[in-house]
Motif scaffolding. Structure first.
Motif, PDB file in Angstrom:
ATOM      1  N   THR A 140      29.339  -0.973 -30.477  1.00 24.48           N
ATOM      2  CA  THR A 140      27.996  -0.992 -29.902  1.00 24.48           C
ATOM      3  C   THR A 140      27.896  -2.090 -28.855  1.00 24.48           C
ATOM      4  OG1 THR A 140      27.190  -2.475 -31.659  1.00 24.48           O
ATOM      5  CG2 THR A 140      26.885  -0.102 -31.991  1.00 24.48           C
ATOM      6  N   HIS A 141      27.013  -1.885 -27.902  1.00 24.56           N
ATOM      7  CA  HIS A 141      26.727  -2.906 -26.879  1.00 24.56           C
ATOM      8  C   HIS A 141      25.217  -2.984 -26.729  1.00 24.56           C
ATOM      9  CE1 HIS A 141      27.100  -5.457 -23.401  1.00 24.56           C
ATOM     10  NE2 HIS A 141      26.417  -4.602 -22.657  1.00 24.56           N
ATOM     11  N   VAL A 142      24.635  -4.168 -26.968  1.00 18.98           N
ATOM     12  CA  VAL A 142      23.182  -4.333 -26.986  1.00 18.98           C
ATOM     13  C   VAL A 142      22.746  -5.298 -25.892  1.00 18.98           C
ATOM     14  CG1 VAL A 142      21.187  -4.872 -28.432  1.00 18.98           C
ATOM     15  CG2 VAL A 142      23.288  -4.037 -29.494  1.00 18.98           C
ATOM     16  N   LEU A 143      21.754  -4.887 -25.100  1.00 18.77           N
ATOM     17  CA  LEU A 143      21.194  -5.739 -24.061  1.00 18.77           C
ATOM     18  C   LEU A 143      19.963  -6.458 -24.595  1.00 18.77           C
ATOM     19  CD1 LEU A 143      21.395  -3.360 -20.945  1.00 18.77           C
ATOM     20  CD2 LEU A 143      22.985  -5.171 -21.614  1.00 18.77           C
ATOM     21  N   PRO A 144      19.664  -7.652 -24.076  1.00 18.09           N
ATOM     22  CA  PRO A 144      18.483  -8.391 -24.533  1.00 18.09           C
ATOM     23  C   PRO A 144      17.196  -7.604 -24.293  1.00 18.09           C
ATOM     24  CG  PRO A 144      19.944  -9.814 -23.260  1.00 18.09           C
ATOM     25  CD  PRO A 144      20.462  -8.417 -23.101  1.00 18.09           C
ATOM     26  N   MET A 145      16.154  -7.983 -25.030  1.00 19.91           N
ATOM     27  CA  MET A 145      14.875  -7.295 -24.917  1.00 19.91           C
ATOM     28  C   MET A 145      14.275  -7.484 -23.530  1.00 19.91           C
ATOM     29  SD  MET A 145      11.531  -7.588 -27.416  1.00 19.91           S
ATOM     30  CE  MET A 145      12.435  -6.981 -28.825  1.00 19.91           C
ATOM     31  N   SER A 146      13.785  -6.401 -22.956  1.00 21.13           N
ATOM     32  CA  SER A 146      13.189  -6.461 -21.617  1.00 21.13           C
ATOM     33  C   SER A 146      11.754  -6.966 -21.705  1.00 21.13           C
ATOM     34  CB  SER A 146      13.202  -5.068 -20.981  1.00 21.13           C
ATOM     35  OG  SER A 146      12.281  -4.216 -21.642  1.00 21.13           O
ATOM     36  N   GLU A 147      11.139  -7.180 -20.543  1.00 17.16           N
ATOM     37  CA  GLU A 147       9.755  -7.650 -20.494  1.00 17.16           C
ATOM     38  C   GLU A 147       8.792  -6.627 -21.086  1.00 17.16           C
ATOM     39  OE1 GLU A 147       8.850  -8.680 -16.509  1.00 17.16           O
ATOM     40  OE2 GLU A 147      10.251 -10.373 -16.427  1.00 17.16           O
ATOM     41  N   MET A 148       9.214  -5.371 -21.132  1.00 16.57           N
ATOM     42  CA  MET A 148       8.362  -4.314 -21.684  1.00 16.57           C
ATOM     43  C   MET A 148       8.572  -4.118 -23.187  1.00 16.57           C
ATOM     44  SD  MET A 148       8.744  -1.517 -18.620  1.00 16.57           S
ATOM     45  CE  MET A 148       7.529  -0.412 -19.352  1.00 16.57           C
ATOM     46  N   GLY A 149       9.374  -4.994 -23.802  1.00 17.84           N
ATOM     47  CA  GLY A 149       9.603  -4.898 -25.241  1.00 17.84           C
ATOM     48  C   GLY A 149      10.631  -3.870 -25.633  1.00 17.84           C
ATOM     49  N   LEU A 150      11.472  -3.444 -24.675  1.00 19.21           N
ATOM     50  CA  LEU A 150      12.499  -2.445 -24.940  1.00 19.21           C
ATOM     51  C   LEU A 150      13.862  -3.102 -25.119  1.00 19.21           C
ATOM     52  CD1 LEU A 150      11.573   0.208 -22.209  1.00 19.21           C
ATOM     53  CD2 LEU A 150      10.851   0.184 -24.601  1.00 19.21           C
ATOM     54  N   ILE A 151      14.632  -2.576 -26.051  1.00 14.61           N
ATOM     55  CA  ILE A 151      16.042  -2.970 -26.182  1.00 14.61           C
ATOM     56  C   ILE A 151      16.877  -1.737 -25.884  1.00 14.61           C
ATOM     57  CG2 ILE A 151      17.868  -3.512 -27.835  1.00 14.61           C
ATOM     58  CD1 ILE A 151      16.175  -5.647 -28.999  1.00 14.61           C
ATOM     59  N   GLN A 152      17.789  -1.886 -24.935  1.00 14.06           N
ATOM     60  CA  GLN A 152      18.701  -0.808 -24.579  1.00 14.06           C
ATOM     61  C   GLN A 152      20.073  -1.103 -25.184  1.00 14.06           C
ATOM     62  OE1 GLN A 152      18.172   0.261 -20.193  1.00 14.06           O
ATOM     63  NE2 GLN A 152      17.091  -1.685 -20.333  1.00 14.06           N
ATOM     64  N   MET A 153      20.696  -0.101 -25.735  1.00 10.71           N
ATOM     65  CA  MET A 153      22.005  -0.284 -26.338  1.00 10.71           C
ATOM     66  C   MET A 153      22.819   0.998 -26.196  1.00 10.71           C
ATOM     67  SD  MET A 153      21.309  -0.035 -30.443  1.00 10.71           S
ATOM     68  CE  MET A 153      23.049   0.306 -30.791  1.00 10.71           C
ATOM     69  N   THR A 154      24.110   0.864 -26.366  1.00 16.13           N
ATOM     70  CA  THR A 154      24.989   2.026 -26.400  1.00 16.13           C
ATOM     71  C   THR A 154      25.812   1.969 -27.673  1.00 16.13           C
ATOM     72  OG1 THR A 154      26.747   0.890 -25.171  1.00 16.13           O
ATOM     73  CG2 THR A 154      25.161   2.188 -23.891  1.00 16.13           C
ATOM     74  N   ARG A 155      26.162   3.129 -28.169  1.00 16.05           N
ATOM     75  CA  ARG A 155      27.031   3.226 -29.350  1.00 16.05           C
ATOM     76  C   ARG A 155      28.067   4.295 -29.073  1.00 16.05           C
ATOM     77  NH1 ARG A 155      27.330   6.064 -34.370  1.00 16.05           N
ATOM     78  NH2 ARG A 155      28.013   4.727 -36.090  1.00 16.05           N
ATOM     79  N   LYS A 156      29.301   3.989 -29.378  1.00 12.86           N
ATOM     80  CA  LYS A 156      30.394   4.899 -29.069  1.00 12.86           C
ATOM     81  C   LYS A 156      30.155   6.254 -29.724  1.00 12.86           C
ATOM     82  CE  LYS A 156      35.440   5.081 -28.968  1.00 12.86           C
ATOM     83  NZ  LYS A 156      35.542   5.105 -27.518  1.00 12.86           N
ATOM     84  N   ARG A 157      30.164   7.289 -28.907  1.00 14.72           N
ATOM     85  CA  ARG A 157      29.950   8.650 -29.403  1.00 14.72           C
ATOM     86  C   ARG A 157      31.307   9.300 -29.646  1.00 14.72           C
ATOM     87  NH1 ARG A 157      25.658  12.184 -28.072  1.00 14.72           N
ATOM     88  NH2 ARG A 157      25.195  10.969 -26.211  1.00 14.72           N
ATOM     89  N   VAL A 158      31.597   9.609 -30.896  1.00 11.72           N
ATOM     90  CA  VAL A 158      32.887  10.196 -31.260  1.00 11.72           C
ATOM     91  C   VAL A 158      32.737  11.647 -31.682  1.00 11.72           C
ATOM     92  CG1 VAL A 158      34.842  10.035 -32.843  1.00 11.72           C
ATOM     93  CG2 VAL A 158      33.796   7.957 -31.931  1.00 11.72           C
TER      94      VAL A 158
END
Length: 515
Positions: free
Chosen positions: A398-416
């Motif tokens: 997984t790769h997680v980005l910090p929370m944005s100003e809009m309260g969103l967290i964007q992340m990716t998870r390996k799709r197998v």
């Protein structure tokens, strides 16, 4: 933390559940006739080369053409980080996502990156390894860099790299294994030492090298005479993959409800790890094994869109083709002190459930989480840190980005592979996958308009209207005024008949026969 594997094996379906402290955390399902081909090796034929995408479609005998990118074609000299990944090393669904070091291919000096059209041509035969099974409308993802997993080692016949599992942390042991493998290997084959290889001596390493080398030579020999396209090496079935990749490395015990499956596991362990045979138990009770371990309820919950939290808040999981959106709400939870504390507590509770559901549902790709807005920066960082910590238990990358100003967290998870929802569910035939039904009042209004259209061409003085019972109740009750107004407008009588076989949105208007 105790870990246990529960295997429900039937002629038409196999389910493997991974339990941590008796809680279901991962579920793998294999059904007869499914498209789980990850780990298989095929002799394929290039159907079409796409220079604009630097990729090609390859016929491997599956319903959908498979896909190969230029970076996965031998000779391209692209960096191949993570090329030997979970799906190619251990088979889809039960691999060790952190077990194998990335490969870093060193580009020979004076050589360049090649284009796909310079490496392969349409009609060319290729020996390819399925790195990722078909997902949805997408065909399998291929690589020509073959890898063959064993208990202690992974053989990479097209690389001379020696890698050590990241889970082997002792630097002295890592160096010992690297030197041992380098000294024992024959030819220029590459190897990755798996977690189970820690502390293993020269004799067992030599024996496994010979086994994998013989297996590779068998694959090559079969490839020479096999038709194109055809399967030349099949990965282990789900049960034995679970034994190889989870029982051997993680779980302390395995319980299975099939005598044939139980014997197959014991035979497999006789070859690879006889000391683990005592860890395997046959479930002999008449009670279904998943019921005995209270798993069916957790599986049903994992298919729901809305998940309630203990505090009274809830999360909503919406899966689209391109991404998954997760929304956090306070719901019935009103807190005790102030708004910010209430929101923080809900978000922190949601973090644990989100990480759990992502892993259990095997959600992959882009994930966007909409947490409840928090005013304090320190609280935002607490939620972000808590999510990263909760995701550490996940074996998929997984790769997680910090929370944005809009309260969103964007992340990716390996799709197998397909998520549990995609595996166990199908689009709703009522709403055609839209997720909504037309409201009952809208149906009544649609009926009104349809009768107005039909009335001018009908000679009789009465209509019969067949509808779903719920619509009939509405027309006889709350919407009775609509029927009265309609009868006045068209100057005809309307007789409503309920029909339990009708869909909620379905209705039938007919002119009553004259007597």
């Amino acid at each position: 933390m105790s870990k246990k594997l529960i295997v429900n094996q039937l002629p038409h379906e196999t389910r493997v559940a991974l339990l941590e402290d008796d809680n279901l955390v991962e579920l793998f399902v294999d059904r007869r006739g499914n498209n789980d081909v990850a780990g298989n090796i095929y002799k394929g034929r290039v159907q079409r080369v796409l220079p604009g995408m630097q990729a090609a479609f390859v016929d491997i005998g599956q319903p959908q053409a498979a896909f190969i990118h230029v970076s996965d074609v031998i000779g391209a000299h692209y960096p191949v980080t993570e090329r030997i990944s979970v799906e190619s090393v251990a088979g889809e669904g039960t691999g060790e996502t952190h077990d194998d070091e990335p490969l870093d291919y060193q580009v020979p000096s004076g050589q360049r990156d090649y284009k796909i059209e310079e490496l392969i041509t349409e009609g060319q035969e290729m020996l390819v390894h399925v790195a990722k099974s078909p997902i949805g409308t997408k065909g399998a993802r291929l690589t020509s860099y073959i890898s063959l997993p064993g208990r202690f080692l992974v053989l990479m016949p097209h690389s001379d790299h020696i890698g050590i599992s990241r889970r082997i942390e002792d630097e002295t042991e890592r160096q010992r294994l690297r030197e041992l493998v380098g000294r024992l290997r024959q030819g220029n084959y590459g190897y990755i030492v798996r977690t189970a290889g820690e502390g293993i001596g020269e004799a067992k390493i030599t024996q496994e090298m010979q086994f994998l080398t013989n297996l590779w030579e068998t694959v090559l020999a079969k490839c020479k005479t096999a038709p194109t396209p055809s399967l030349v090496h099949k990965e282990l079935d789900l049960t034995l993959r679970a034994v190889r990749d989870l029982l051997i490395h993680e779980a302390e015990a395995l319980v299975i409800d099939s005598m044939d499956g139980y014997q197959s596991i014991l035979d497999f362990l006789d070859t690879f790890m006889p000391t683990l045979k005592d860890s395997v138990e046959l479930h002999t009770s008449t009670e279904p094994i998943f019921d005995a371990f209270n798993l069916e309820g957790d599986i049903s919950r994992a298919l729901k869109r809305k998940i309630w939290l203990k505090s009274g808040g809830y999360i909503v999981i919406e899966q689209t083709e391109a991404l998954v959106a997760i929304d956090v709400n306070t719901g019935r939870y009103v807190g005790k002190h102030n708004v910010e504390e209430t929101i923080l507590k809900t978000n922190l509770e949601a973090v644990k459930e989100i990480a759990y559901q992502i892993r259990l549902r095997d959600i992959g790709g882009i994930i966007v989480i909409d947490f409840i807005d928090m005013q304090k920066k320190s609280n935002q960082e607490r939620v972000f840190s808590a999510l990263r910590e909760a995701l550490q238990k996940d074996r998929s990358k997984t790769h997680v980005l910090p929370m944005s100003e809009m309260g969103l967290i964007q992340m990716t998870r390996k799709r197998v592979r397909q998520s549990i929802t995609d595996t166990l569910c199908e689009p709703c035939f009522y709403c055609d996958g839209e997720g909504f039904l037309v409201s009952r009042k809208t149906v009544c209004n649609n009926i009104y308009r349809e009768i107005i259209r039909e009335a001018a061409d009908m000679l009789g003085d009465q209509f019969t209207l067949k509808v779903n019972p719920a619509i009939a109740d509405l027309l006889h009750g709350e919407e009775r005024e609509l029927v009265d107004a309609l009868e006045k407008t068209i100057d005809k009588q309307i007789v409503v008949y309920p029909n339990s076989h009708f869909h909620l949105e379905e209705f039938e208007v007919r002119e009553a026969l004259s007597h």
